[in-house]
Design a protein around this motif. Structure first.
Motif, PDB file in Angstrom:
ATOM      1  N   GLY A 173      11.985  31.003 -26.744  1.00 32.91           N
ATOM      2  CA  GLY A 173      11.519  32.377 -26.634  1.00 32.91           C
ATOM      3  C   GLY A 173      10.678  32.606 -25.394  1.00 32.91           C
ATOM      4  N   ILE A 294      13.524  34.972 -32.440  1.00 30.80           N
ATOM      5  CA  ILE A 294      14.117  33.666 -32.712  1.00 30.80           C
ATOM      6  C   ILE A 294      14.591  33.668 -34.159  1.00 30.80           C
ATOM      7  CG2 ILE A 294      13.763  31.171 -32.728  1.00 30.80           C
ATOM      8  CD1 ILE A 294      13.423  32.450 -29.969  1.00 30.80           C
ATOM      9  N   LEU A 330      18.042  31.977 -30.258  1.00 29.39           N
ATOM     10  CA  LEU A 330      17.435  33.093 -29.532  1.00 29.39           C
ATOM     11  C   LEU A 330      18.334  34.323 -29.633  1.00 29.39           C
ATOM     12  CD1 LEU A 330      15.359  34.299 -27.495  1.00 29.39           C
ATOM     13  CD2 LEU A 330      16.802  33.347 -25.660  1.00 29.39           C
TER      14      LEU A 330
END
Length: 340
Positions: A173, A294, A330
């Motif tokens: 992230g 995420i 992600l």
């Protein structure tokens, strides 16, 4: 008045056979005459006979019931975990009893006491944010009560655990933020000592260092209460002399609260400050702008925890505690800038 529930004794009297013969017939024992077995099963159906689970559990010292304790059922993540637990458990003839600690150690202890008093076979637990001392769990382990921890875990207990790769998820992230040009990236985390928050902080820090950016401690803010503190945490970051250009949050609810604070201040997302969350709550794709986050496999986590528990029940003598680490993903949305 309702008719009383039929018992094995009632079946035996009506068929003029022994109680033990009825019991063996209901268990499909091979030493019962097929005609007798057929008569027992037909009468049981006619009288709507249901086995006495309590009596059975006392006899075999097993209830086929799993106690589940989560911080908060209302969170989509934990409700998905519970769905995974329940489906896997049901396929293996287990039922579950669910409690929520509401992030309170006292309530967590009360929940566990109630579940154990109701003779669950063991426990699947995600620890509350207040749980620093795990003596209450050590006492259960000393009594050989099986425990599996998931998501919120502790390294102090030698039990099976299921977690997502929080470190790598946070790293991905923050790395995404860096690759979109962000340089002053803040972190809003949970309480110190909370496993998931600590691991995500470690992933955040490692990504900052890996890309040779300055790790500014003033950009790291912890929330003791994840419901009430994120508002003040976001305001604190915005009052810094040198504001962040991105904020990574330990979960989506924290990120969404922080985004509301930014909007109230007239700060444009992502043009002025980018945002990344963690967990991929359903609402994160519908807010404006939609939240980059995420994703973690909550349903699979529940199934994995139930599987480890049942494996331990089936193989108590040789079972060795196992830690299962699940991958993250992600999910890029509108709260972050396009990649360079």
């Amino acid at each position: 008045m309702k008719n009383p529930q039929a018992t094995i004794r009632d079946l035996a009297i009506k068929l003029n056979i022994s109680i033990s013969t009825v019991s063996r017939a209901l268990r499909n024992a091979p030493d019962v005459n097929p005609e007798t077995k057929k008569a027992v099963l037909e009468l049981a159906r006619k009288l709507h006979y249901e086995p006495n689970r309590v009596a059975q559990s006392l006899r075999i010292k097993k209830t086929n019931t799993i106690g589940v304790v989560v911080p908060e059922i209302a969170m989509h993540f934990f409700s998905s975990v519970i769905s995974g637990i329940q489906e896997y458990a049901a396929k293996h003839d287990y039922s579950i009893m669910i409690c929520q600690s509401m992030e309170s150690l006292h309530t967590e202890k009360s929940n566990i006491h109630m579940l154990v008093s109701n003779r669950v076979d063991g426990l699947l637990i995600s620890l509350s944010s207040q749980t620093k001392n795990v003596e209450h769990l050590e006492n259960l382990i000393a009594k050989q009560i099986p425990i599996v921890l998931f998501d919120r875990i502790t390294d102090e207990l030698d039990v099976s655990k299921v977690v997502v790769d929080d470190h790598n998820g946070a790293f991905k992230g923050v790395e995404h933020l860096i690759k979109t040009g962000c340089k002053r990236i803040a972190y809003i985390g949970g309480p110190d000592g909370l496993y998931v928050s600590d691991q995500r902080l470690r992933g955040y820090s490692d990504a900052i260092r890996n890309y040779n950016l300055e790790l500014d401690e003033e950009l790291i803010v912890h929330c003791k209460n994840l419901h009430t503190d994120p508002i003040e945490a976001a305001r604190t970051l915005l009052n810094r002399p040198n504001k962040p250009d991105a904020i990574f949050c330990m979960n989506d609810p924290v990120a969404i609260v922080a985004m509301q604070v930014l909007k109230e201040k007239g700060i444009r997302i992502p043009e002025e400050i980018s945002m990344v969350g963690f967990t991929n709550e359903p609402v994160s794709q519908f807010i404006e702008p939609s939240l980059t986050t995420i994703a973690q496999p909550a349903y699979l986590m529940g199934q994995s925890a139930a599987k480890l528990f049942i494996q331990q029940m089936d193989d108590k003598e040789d079972f060795k505690p196992t830690t299962k680490v699940l991958p993250t993903e992600l999910i890029i949305r509108s709260s972050t800038k396009p990649l360079y």
